[in-house]
Every structure is written in C-alpha cells, then in structure tokens.
Scaffold this motif. Structure first.
Motif, mmCIF file in Angstrom:
data_model
loop_
_atom_site.group_PDB
_atom_site.id
_atom_site.type_symbol
_atom_site.label_atom_id
_atom_site.label_comp_id
_atom_site.label_asym_id
_atom_site.label_seq_id
_atom_site.Cartn_x
_atom_site.Cartn_y
_atom_site.Cartn_z
ATOM 1 N N SER A 405 83.215 65.689 -30.594
ATOM 2 C CA SER A 405 83.927 66.788 -31.243
ATOM 3 C C SER A 405 83.134 67.324 -32.433
ATOM 4 O O SER A 405 82.807 66.577 -33.360
ATOM 5 C CB SER A 405 85.308 66.315 -31.706
ATOM 6 N N SER A 406 82.836 68.620 -32.417
ATOM 7 C CA SER A 406 82.128 69.224 -33.548
ATOM 8 C C SER A 406 83.003 69.224 -34.795
ATOM 9 O O SER A 406 82.491 69.138 -35.924
ATOM 10 C CB SER A 406 81.710 70.655 -33.191
ATOM 11 N N THR A 407 84.322 69.301 -34.606
ATOM 12 C CA THR A 407 85.237 69.254 -35.754
ATOM 13 C C THR A 407 85.171 67.892 -36.436
ATOM 14 O O THR A 407 85.093 67.802 -37.674
ATOM 15 C CB THR A 407 86.682 69.536 -35.298
ATOM 16 N N GLU A 408 85.185 66.821 -35.630
ATOM 17 C CA GLU A 408 85.067 65.482 -36.208
ATOM 18 C C GLU A 408 83.733 65.319 -36.921
ATOM 19 O O GLU A 408 83.660 64.730 -38.009
ATOM 20 C CB GLU A 408 85.196 64.424 -35.105
ATOM 21 N N ARG A 409 82.669 65.832 -36.306
ATOM 22 C CA ARG A 409 81.364 65.719 -36.948
ATOM 23 C C ARG A 409 81.373 66.383 -38.320
ATOM 24 O O ARG A 409 80.839 65.848 -39.294
ATOM 25 C CB ARG A 409 80.285 66.339 -36.056
ATOM 26 N N GLU A 410 82.006 67.544 -38.404
ATOM 27 C CA GLU A 410 82.014 68.266 -39.682
ATOM 28 C C GLU A 410 82.790 67.509 -40.753
ATOM 29 O O GLU A 410 82.415 67.524 -41.935
ATOM 30 C CB GLU A 410 82.597 69.671 -39.496
ATOM 31 N N VAL A 411 83.864 66.818 -40.373
ATOM 32 C CA VAL A 411 84.642 66.043 -41.337
ATOM 33 C C VAL A 411 83.752 65.005 -42.024
ATOM 34 O O VAL A 411 83.744 64.871 -43.259
ATOM 35 C CB VAL A 411 85.831 65.350 -40.649
ATOM 36 N N LYS A 414 80.931 66.534 -44.205
ATOM 37 C CA LYS A 414 81.423 66.971 -45.520
ATOM 38 C C LYS A 414 81.537 65.787 -46.477
ATOM 39 O O LYS A 414 81.218 65.903 -47.669
ATOM 40 C CB LYS A 414 82.777 67.664 -45.375
ATOM 41 N N LYS A 428 74.154 69.596 -41.346
ATOM 42 C CA LYS A 428 74.504 70.148 -40.039
ATOM 43 C C LYS A 428 73.254 70.381 -39.188
ATOM 44 O O LYS A 428 73.245 70.108 -37.978
ATOM 45 C CB LYS A 428 75.264 71.467 -40.202
ATOM 46 N N HIS A 432 72.637 68.541 -35.763
ATOM 47 C CA HIS A 432 72.502 69.330 -34.534
ATOM 48 C C HIS A 432 71.237 68.932 -33.782
ATOM 49 O O HIS A 432 71.231 68.846 -32.541
ATOM 50 C CB HIS A 432 72.471 70.819 -34.871
#
Length: 615
Positions: A405-411, A414, A428, A432
């Motif tokens: 999940s890209s959303t989980e990665r962003e959490v 951050k 990021k 990536h």
C-alpha cells in the motif's frame, strides 16, 4: 461398508447433510459464475480464481493444482483429516449418531491402533490430574502452580497434572488395564528400556500439560520441571497422533472465539496461554516448543484474518517474532505485535501488572508488523552520528518499501521524515527506487513468492499449459464422463469395452463405476466419488467432470469413442513391429524383415476392419 468401519449409509448421510457451497463457503469466498461458484484456491497460492464448485454435482475442482472431490474430501484436505476422521467430525457436527466404532472386528487395524492410543492418552491425562490433586506426591507441584498464580479452577479447566518421580507409575497403570505397552510407546506415552527388557514412563517429576487436537482429544503432553534442571520443557515425541508442526496448544478451546473474531493471539508457552486465558484472552494459542511453520500458517489462514504475537519480551522472543512474521504474511494474514515490557514474558506481565493492565496496555494496543520491524531494527544501529543515522534510515526504507500500500508507505515515511529531519520527497524518491527494484526481481504469475500453502502439496507446481493428450485419452475421458452421469451408457460401455481402458486411472474408475451401478444405485457423481477411497482417483474423476465439454453425446459418437479406445493396443503393437522391421533392415536380416512386413500388413488390415466394424 466403506472406509473400514464406517457404513456407506453414514457417509451418504454426512454428504447429504453438508451442502458443498455452504461448507466450502466457510473457508473460501465464492462468487457465482453461471452454474458454478468460483474463488481463490485454498490449496495453492493464486491471484486469478481457478477453484470451482459445482452445486449441481456437489463437487469441487481446482484447475490450477488439480485437487478435487466431494464435500467430505474438501473438509479432509482443509483440516488435515483422514477420510474416516472427516466423516466422523462432520457426522458429529450434523448430529448424526457415530455408532460405527463399536462392534467386534469393526474397523481396520490402523484406525483401531489410533483409537487405542487416544484412549491411553486420555487415561494418562486423568491419572496425572488425579495424582496432582489427591496424592502427597502432587502437593509440591500444586504448591508450585499456585505460586505461579494458577488457581484450582484453572488447574481443573486445563486438566493440568503431575508425573511423579517414578520409573513405572504410568506403565503399571496402563498394564493393569491391559494396554499394549509397545503400542503406548509408539504413541509417545512410554519409553523402551535400553536393554529391550520392557518399558518405563517417559515423563517423571514434571508438571503435565495435556495437549489436545482440534477435536479436543489428548494427543500428547508437555512436561515442565519445577527447578532449573534441563530440559525445562519436554514434549511428547512425534507420532501418528502428535505432529508439532501442525498442532497448537489450546486450539480446541479457543476455536469458537477465533472463528467469531477471525483473530488469534500467539504465545510461546503453555503457562502464557493459561494465564492469558484467565485474564480474558480466550483466543490464545501456542506452538509446541517449536518455531512457527508454514503448516501452522496454513492452518491459521483457514480460521483467522489477523494474528497477534505476544511472545516473550527478551531478545530470543523478539527474534522469534521477526522470523515468524513473513511466514504469516505470506499466508495473507494481517500481523501485529503486542509489545511487552523488556525482558518480561506474558505470564510475568499478567502477574506483576494485573490482568486489567495487561489487556488495556498490551493486548488492546498492538503495533503493526512494520512498526515492530522498525523498532527491532534499532537494536542493530547506534543512532549517534550522521553516518549511523543514515544507515538506519536506508535500512528502514528497505522495510517500508516491502509494503504494497502506497498509503501505508507514506505513513511510515512521514514518521522517518519527522524523526530524522529528512525531506519527505527525498525519502519517497529512495523508497520508490527500492520498490521498483523489488518489482523487477519478482517473478510473474500467481503469487510465486508466496509458497505458504503450497506446502500441502508434494512439491511446488508449475502451472504451464498442459501437454496435448492423444485422441484415445480424450475418448476415454468422454466415455467416463458419460458413465458417471448415465447408468445406461455405463452398461453399453461395459458390454463393448469392459475395463479395457488404456490409462490406468481410467480403467480403475471404470471398474468402480461398474461396481457402483451393480449395487442398483442411481447416477450421482458426488455419491460415486465418495466411494473411491483414493485421493488420486477422486482428482481424476472431478477433473473429467469439470473439463468435459458437455457437447451432444449420441450413440454414434459413443461407439466412435469405443473404437478409438479399442484400437490403441493394436496401434502400439504396429509401432513396435515397425521398429523391429527397421532394426532387421539395418542388420541386413532379409528373411526377418520379410516376416515382420507380413505381420505389419496383417495388423493394418485388422485395424481397418476394426475401424469399419459395426456394434
């Protein structure tokens, strides 16, 4: 009577009571696809559904791994039962009386042996529990258990017992009840003397924890010492009843809550499970003093969506969690970790903090598997100095990049950005790059990196396009499909072909079909498959039924298929003769070559006559 001591009527009652779509639906998410139901196969890892259930025929078949059969076979495969065990469990669930175990001479020797071994284990558990509660030998052990916070209610609820410091207490007990001691030794209750003169107790001067299988039958024991002697825990040896890689302690008692919540808590030891149970954790399990295996994961996957680790807080416990997380994630499970104070085990935590704080502060707030990996990673890094901090961040990015999940990665990116004051854009970009590198290395196809449930099969399968089969092979499959659906077709084929099928499994299926209809039974493919008593034949039968094109099948076509099958032996003989002719010509044996040539002409004539023959 089929399957040893189980009457055919009992098998039929079980099969009729358990509708296959309802039963399979408890394990597999099925969606309607025409007259079929489809889903992801529970027996091998795949992304594109190839698992098919046919309500009309009451059978299942996977086009990927080849497994197939009726509803009883499905439950047997899913739960790791033998066919008789599956029938027995399903009968009990349906309220069908299980009466076939009694009676003189009932059953095959293997089943009788297992039943006797189970009986021995049940009696041993009762003996050990009695000795703990009612003898002077057990007082020290009971005092020790009470000092560990074990109430009398818990001792009784988990049937905890005591094996005295004697060489033959259990041996004499079993002998007095006329048990075969050699059989009890094979079952893991006793040990053979080194000089071969008899048997002695396997467990001595230990607190005894009965280990039950999924049906609640005692199948082994865990024995714990009360001092610092080694080994601290001694488990029953591997046997036909007890396989550590497939058994969880407390599974039978926790199953109702596990199925309701789709969640299980994994502990390391018996005491942890029992103390957590007393604190309100009713879905706790423990492995049998062994690391979590892919077989464990396959069993869990059928019952839960999420696993929570609650292992010891010391280095060994945390390392075991780190090693086990990938096994469960490959099984498609969500994984989290209940963090204990450093160095504490769950038993100590409950005793020192109290049940309420344990639940509130530990069990109700587990961290994600990724968060645990990041916390564990810090053990290997000193975060002082720019170089050390950079190395930690790069290793942490490797963990974050594994998330789909890209959303989980962003959490998590951050969090790293805030803690280490690195721009989110830089993190990021590096993440990536790692994700892209991982995707390039990943093989194409159905979850090839996720082998978790392929361990149920003998070996990893390569699902390449099947080889083109000869015409007679297709003909035999069409004939068998007609025979399974139509008794009249079976009679016609019996008259003109009998068991002269060229493929061994096809000949066996034909023989079973002739015997099935000889009993006066009506066509019922699910019922027929239940009589086969052979996993390979069941797979073959379901594959034939599921892959048949169902094109019109008149009498003319039936006889064309029979002709195709009957000519195969002569074609093979003709091929053999042609090879002999070639060898004779190469060796210069003219007379031999002429003789073989005459035989070839005769065979070709016979083949033409057979092709033109009328039935």
């Amino acid at each position: 009577m089929a399957y040893g001591k189980i009457p055919e009527t009992a098998i039929e009652s079980v099969r009729l009571h358990h509708e296959i779509v309802d039963t399979v639906g408890k394990y597999v998410h099925l969606t309607k696809n025409g007259k079929y139901m489809k889903g992801l196969c529970p027996f091998h890892s795949e992304k594109t559904p190839s698992f098919t259930v046919t309500p009309e025929l009451q059978i299942f078949h996977c086009y990927g791994c080849g497994k197939g059969g009726d509803v009883i076979r499905f439950v047997a495969e899913m739960e790791g039962y033998s066919f008789p065990e599956a029938v027995r469990v399903m009968a009990e669930e349906a309220g069908i009386p299980v009466t076939w175990e009694s009676g003189p001479g009932a059953g095959n020797p293997q089943d009788t042996t297992r039943l006797k071994q189970y009986e021995g284990h049940e009696l041993a558990a009762k003996l050990y529990h009695y000795l703990l509660n009612n003898t002077t030998h057990g007082q020290t052990a009971k005092s020790y258990l009470r000092s560990r916070g074990m109430s009398d209610r818990l001792i009784d609820e988990f049937s905890i017992g005591f094996a005295p410091d004697s060489w033959d207490t259990l041996t004499r007990f079993l002998q007095s009840r006329e048990f075969d001691l050699e059989l009890m030794e094979k079952g893991g209750l006793l040990s053979a003397k080194n000089d071969g003169s008899g048997y002695v107790d396997r467990f001595r001067n230990r607190i005894m924890f009965p280990i039950r299988n999924r049906e609640g039958k005692v199948c082994g024991f865990g024995g714990r010492v009360m001092d610092d002697s080694q080994p601290k825990y001694l488990n029953s040896p591997e046997s036909s009843l007890f396989a550590k890689s497939r058994i969880f302690y407390n599974f039978h008692a926790s199953r109702p809550v596990i199925r309701k919540t789709r969640r299980a808590v994994l502990f390391e030891g018996y005491m942890d499970v029992i103390k957590a149970w007393s604190a309100g954790v009713k879905n706790g399990l423990a492995t049998m003093g062994t690391a979590l295996t892919e077989e464990h994961a396959a069993i869990l996957q059928r019952h839960i969506d999420e696993a929570v680790f609650c292992y010891d807080g010391d280095d060994a416990g945390q390392a075991a969690i780190l090693k086990s997380i990938p096994i469960l994630e490959k099984a498609g499970l969500k994984v989290s970790v209940a963090m204990l104070p450093k160095g504490m085990d769950p038993d100590e935590c409950i005793t020192k903090l109290g049940p309420e704080r344990f639940i509130r502060e530990t069990m109700e707030h587990p961290v994600s598997a990724t968060k645990f990996k990041l916390l564990y990673l810090r053990k290997d890094h000193t975060l002082l100095g720019e170089e050390n901090r950079k190395n930690y961040v790069m290793d942490a990015l490797g963990i974050v990049a594994q998330l789909e999940s890209s959303t989980e990665r962003e959490v998590y990116l951050k969090e790293l950005s805030r803690e280490f004051e690195i721009s989110l854009e830089s993190l990021k970009a590096d993440c990536h790059r790692l994700v892209t590198e991982q995707q390039k290395k990943k093989p194409s196809g159905d979850n090839n990196d996720n082998s978790w449930n392929n361990g149920r099969n003998e070996k990893r399968r390569s699902f390449a396009a099947p080889a083109l089969l000869p015409a007679y092979h297709h003909a035999e499959r069409r004939l068998l499909s007609a025979m399974m659906r139509d008794a009249e077709a079976a009679r016609t084929i019996y008259e003109h072909l009998g068991e002269d099928f060229n493929v061994e499994d096809h000949a066996a299926l034909a023989a079973y079909l002739y015997a099935y209809y000889a009993q006066g039974l009506d066509p019922d493919v699910s019922r027929f498959i239940a009589t086969l008593q052979d996993d390979r034949l069941e797979r073959t039968a379901t594959s034939i039924l599921m892959n048949d094109d169902h094109s019109p099948f008149d009498e003319k076509l039936l006889f064309e298929y029979i002709r195709e099958v009957r000519k195969v032996p002569r074609l093979k003989e003709l091929e053999r003769k042609k090879e002999e002719l070639s060898r004779a010509e190469r060796s210069g044996d003219t007379m031999q070559a002429v003789q073989i040539g005459i035989e070839i002409i005769a065979l070709e004539k016979q083949l033409k006559e057979r092709q033109d023959e009328r039935f």
